[in-house]
Motif scaffolding. Structure first.
Motif, PDB file in Angstrom:
ATOM      1  N   ARG A   6     -16.189 -17.733  17.425  1.00 39.55           N
ATOM      2  CA  ARG A   6     -16.650 -16.802  16.519  1.00 39.55           C
ATOM      3  C   ARG A   6     -18.179 -16.961  16.567  1.00 39.55           C
ATOM      4  NH1 ARG A   6     -13.700 -12.816  14.214  1.00 39.55           N
ATOM      5  NH2 ARG A   6     -11.784 -13.210  14.818  1.00 39.55           N
ATOM      6  N   GLU A  62     -11.736  -9.085   4.175  1.00 32.99           N
ATOM      7  CA  GLU A  62     -11.416  -9.374   5.562  1.00 32.99           C
ATOM      8  C   GLU A  62     -11.853  -8.235   6.320  1.00 32.99           C
ATOM      9  OE1 GLU A  62      -7.290  -9.211   6.600  1.00 32.99           O
ATOM     10  OE2 GLU A  62      -6.974  -7.573   5.705  1.00 32.99           O
ATOM     11  N   SER A  63     -11.803  -8.142   7.829  1.00 31.46           N
ATOM     12  CA  SER A  63     -11.863  -7.171   8.647  1.00 31.46           C
ATOM     13  C   SER A  63     -10.707  -6.847   9.399  1.00 31.46           C
ATOM     14  CB  SER A  63     -13.088  -7.395   9.571  1.00 31.46           C
ATOM     15  OG  SER A  63     -14.124  -7.607   9.191  1.00 31.46           O
ATOM     16  N   LYS A  82     -21.554  -7.574  10.281  1.00 27.63           N
ATOM     17  CA  LYS A  82     -21.174  -8.923   9.739  1.00 27.63           C
ATOM     18  C   LYS A  82     -21.761  -9.516   8.752  1.00 27.63           C
ATOM     19  CE  LYS A  82     -17.939 -11.457  12.705  1.00 27.63           C
ATOM     20  NZ  LYS A  82     -17.675 -12.102  13.796  1.00 27.63           N
ATOM     21  N   CYS A 114     -13.032  -8.563  14.086  1.00 31.45           N
ATOM     22  CA  CYS A 114     -11.970  -8.665  13.230  1.00 31.45           C
ATOM     23  C   CYS A 114     -11.061  -9.825  13.066  1.00 31.45           C
ATOM     24  CB  CYS A 114     -11.048  -7.425  13.485  1.00 31.45           C
ATOM     25  SG  CYS A 114     -11.582  -5.703  13.525  1.00 31.45           S
ATOM     26  N   ASP A 115     -10.472  -9.919  11.683  1.00 27.50           N
ATOM     27  CA  ASP A 115      -9.911 -11.279  11.337  1.00 27.50           C
ATOM     28  C   ASP A 115      -8.255 -10.823  11.555  1.00 27.50           C
ATOM     29  OD1 ASP A 115     -11.888 -12.476  10.072  1.00 27.50           O
ATOM     30  OD2 ASP A 115     -11.818 -10.832   8.390  1.00 27.50           O
ATOM     31  N   ARG A 116      -7.843  -9.633  11.598  1.00 29.36           N
ATOM     32  CA  ARG A 116      -6.636  -9.196  11.724  1.00 29.36           C
ATOM     33  C   ARG A 116      -6.583  -7.946  12.401  1.00 29.36           C
ATOM     34  NH1 ARG A 116      -2.236  -8.686   7.673  1.00 29.36           N
ATOM     35  NH2 ARG A 116      -4.081  -7.669   6.411  1.00 29.36           N
ATOM     36  N   PRO A 123      -2.922 -11.629  13.114  1.00 33.62           N
ATOM     37  CA  PRO A 123      -4.314 -12.210  13.067  1.00 33.62           C
ATOM     38  C   PRO A 123      -4.696 -12.152  14.275  1.00 33.62           C
ATOM     39  CG  PRO A 123      -2.559 -13.756  12.075  1.00 33.62           C
ATOM     40  CD  PRO A 123      -1.878 -12.762  12.496  1.00 33.62           C
ATOM     41  N   THR A 124      -5.964 -11.802  14.526  1.00 40.08           N
ATOM     42  CA  THR A 124      -6.616 -11.478  16.088  1.00 40.08           C
ATOM     43  C   THR A 124      -6.166 -12.334  17.188  1.00 40.08           C
ATOM     44  OG1 THR A 124      -8.368 -10.741  14.655  1.00 40.08           O
ATOM     45  CG2 THR A 124      -8.892 -10.943  16.988  1.00 40.08           C
TER      46      THR A 124
END
Lengths: 333, 345
Positions: A277, B43-44, B203, B227-229, B243-244
């Motif tokens: 990340r 979340e994103s 972000k 993105c997280d998911r 999840p990504t």
């Protein structure tokens, strides 16, 4: 002249005429292309990548003038060497080259087909312009071409109109038209930008297959570094009308030398560092406009290695790092 | 893991074609057809799929910018739960303080006759939230957060570049301090060097303002980064939500697999081997029976042609709509994480 040379561009300069003064759009651009080679010209909007390709086919808009330089095209058929710059843009010779030896595909497949003629009609037109064949033969060739580019049921598709095709199909039809006369050079100007990833992959695979099968050279114009890495052999990075770095695709992606190239590669997200990340490293500032008067290296206001009284005075000379990796930057002088 | 939005069986049908001048619509295009998922606060959530799969329609239906045909959108605000789809228009306007949107084209989404200051102030004026010096301060504060030059606020949009215009659009959307932001292709019309600036800005703002994003994009690398998911959409329905990292490296739906295999890696050593899906996208007005992907799926079976697969949670937080999700061994995205790659070499 080297045997396998196809295209040689020497010191090309193109200017835009605005109210009686000139703005340089392309400045001292030189490169060459061999038979069967795929090169990519990479840059952001306004860097001159499209203009360069239009100049090769002499399709420049009226406001743009070629000031100096040479575009040498080594014709495969009669072994002539033609300086495209010297040709009359409406003359017979360029008509003969364009379409027959240089094929072009564009980003917008919808606007490059006429909506009132069938797909088959528009492919036949190109074939009959360059080859002496009957209408029936041309139609059969069209059907074969549509089959080659993977359009399902080509016999029916040849009588359909462009609006009946989906985006990916239209792009395929455009490729079929561009390769109809078996050109030695294909200019692809952002051919996949408007397409979905799955269709983009199909088009890239198709272009690679055609390139291998017919030995076509391809000039790929794009800003998508992923596509560049996948398809090209050599890469030219352009910024504000000048080439700032050229090298093999491996040089450019694994050993970039110009700060702009390096920044570009770091500015795009890669799946490899998904887990880390990492933040993307943006390039500061904005893409300059062609009307901004920037002296020296045009990248200097955004460059972290900016050297005052050097970078903003004269454009750096070409530094050959290896036989085919060159960079234009004071860091290497 | 408090939910912010629960979307339940949301449908959005567009009528198309008419029989005669004032006749009834002949058919409907099912742009969104029974979509259910949850968006967690903070979340994103990414939303991917080919063009015409209904991504934008879904984003708009959630905000009720277009009226959904049926289904529920539940917004959790503290202990209150509000059903966006059933409230009246006055209340809906109030809810839009909590839910905002940014658009793809920064050139057409700003009024060319308004100064940037007025553009950013307008949501507050329209909602009677602030006036006078308070209004000014809030505009300046948000413009600063979005990286705009405060000196230039009295200029008009045409004086700004694409990246700066997108910043103006973001400032306008965030000036009401919403909880939820739909980002519809926020960077796809920007230059490569500018895209990273906007991505980083989104972000940073997410952390500063505790935002929840629904991130719609067709560039899969960008979605992976942001993105997280991620939810994958095909012909108006969700086919996989995960999840990504799991979605990209261990996809379980054949459509996701073909998407992942087609990502062109910016690395000449990572040659892509796309799994080309055959055939054309079916007409969304007349989707195929059973599993909608069966006409193009390489693992198709007779069951797929007749039975509709439900979106089921197979592993924790991994939802798949495929009859053979457990049996199929699918390939993920080509590019391996850098750490894994090093071990191999």
């Amino acid at each position: 002249m080297p045997k396998d040379m196809l295209l040689e561009i020497k010191d090309l300069e193109i200017s835009l005429l605005v109210e009686s003064h000139m703005v340089n759009i392309i400045d001292n651009v030189s490169f060459d292309l061999k038979f069967g080679e795929v090169i990519a010209i990479v840059g952001e909007s306004g860097c001159g990548k499209t203009v360069t390709s239009q100049a090769i086919a002499r399709l420049l808009p009226r406001e743009l003038k070629i000031l100096s330089g040479k575009i040498l095209f080594y014709s495969k058929i009669d072994e002539r060497v033609l300086d495209v710059c010297k040709l009359d843009p409406k003359g017979k010779t360029i008509h003969y080259i364009r379409g027959d030896q240089i094929g072009m595909i564009f980003q917008e497949p919808m606007s490059s087909f006429s909506p009132v003629y069938t797909i088959g009609n528009q492919i036949c037109e190109v074939i009959r312009l360059h080859q002496k064949v009957s209408k029936k033969k041309a139609r059969n060739i069209s059907i074969e071409l549509l089959d080659t580019v993977g359009i399902p049921n080509p016999v029916a598709a040849v009588d359909q109109y462009p609006h009946e095709f989906s985006g990916g199909m239209r792009q395929r039809a455009m490729i079929a038209r561009a390769i109809s006369c078996n050109p030695s050079l294909l200019i692809a100007d952002e051919p996949t930008t408007a397409l979905d990833v799955t269709i983009q992959a199909q088009i890239l695979v198709l272009l690679q297959e055609l390139q291998k099968e017919f030995g076509m050279a391809i000039i790929f114009i794009t800003h998508d570094l992923g596509v560049v890495a996948q398809i090209s052999h050599r890469v030219f990075i352009m910024y504000m009308g000048k080439i700032v770095e050229e090298g093999s695709v491996h040089d450019i992606f694994h050993n970039p030398k110009h700060p702009y190239t390096e920044n570009l590669i770091h500015a795009i997200p890669k799946l490899g560092n998904l887990r880390e990340r990492r933040r993307l490293v943006p390039i500061r500032g904005n893409v300059p406009s062609i009307f901004d008067e920037l002296h020296g290296c045009a990248f200097h206001p955004r460059c972290k290695f900016f050297m005052p009284d050097k970078c903003d005075v004269h454009f750096p000379k070409c530094k050959h790092l290896t036989s085919n990796h060159s960079v234009w930057c004071y860091l290497y002088e | 893991m408090a939910p912010l939005l629960e979307i339940k069986d949301l449908k959005l049908y567009y009528p198309v074609g008419r029989s005669g001048l004032l006749g009834k619509p002949i058919t409907t295009v099912k742009a969104v057809d029974g979509v259910s998922f949850t968006i967690i606060r903070g979340e994103s959530m990414g939303l991917v799929g080919e063009s015409g799969s209904g991504k934008t329609s879904l984003g708009r239906a959630i905000l009720r910018v277009v009226e959904p045909t049926s289904g529920k959108v539940l917004l959790h605000l503290g202990k209150k739960i509000i059903d966006i789809t059933s409230i009246n228009h006055d209340n809906l306007r109030r809810m839009w303080k909590h839910m905002q949107m940014i658009f793809q084209d920064p050139y057409s989404s700003l009024n060319p006759r308004m100064t940037v200051r007025d553009i950013i102030a307008e949501p507050m004026v329209a909602n009677h939230i602030a006036k006078g010096s308070d209004l000014k301060d809030r505009v300046v504060d948000m413009a600063r957060r979005c990286g705009l030059d405060v000196e230039q606020l009295s200029r008009y949009p045409h004086a700004f570049s694409g990246g700066q215009r997108q910043r103006i659009g973001i400032a306008r959307a965030l000036v009401l301090h919403p909880d939820f932001l739909v980002c519809d292709e926020p960077i796809s019309s920007l230059d490569v060097s500018i895209q990273a600036q906007i991505m980083n800005l989104l972000k940073d703002l997410q952390q500063q303002l505790n935002l929840t994003y629904l991130f719609i994009a067709h560039n899969l690398s960008v979605v992976a980064y942001a993105c997280d998911r991620v939810a994958v959409m095909y012909l108006g329905q969700l086919v996989e939500v995960a999840p990504t990292e799991i979605l990209y490296y261990k996809p379980k739906h054949p459509y996701t697999e073909s998407l992942m295999s087609a990502i062109p890696a910016p690395d000449p050593d990572n040659v892509m081997e796309p799994i080309l899906i055959s055939g054309e996208r079916p007409n969304p007005a007349n989707p195929p029976s059973g599993c909608r992907f069966h006409t193009r799926c390489q693992y198709v079976d007779t069951k797929c042609e007749t039975q509709v697969p439900e979106l089921i949670e197979y592993d924790s937080d991994h939802f798949i709509a495929c009859h053979y999700a457990e049996e199929l061994q699918l390939k993920g995205a080509l590019e391996q994480p850098a750490a894994v790659k090093k071990e191999h070499t």
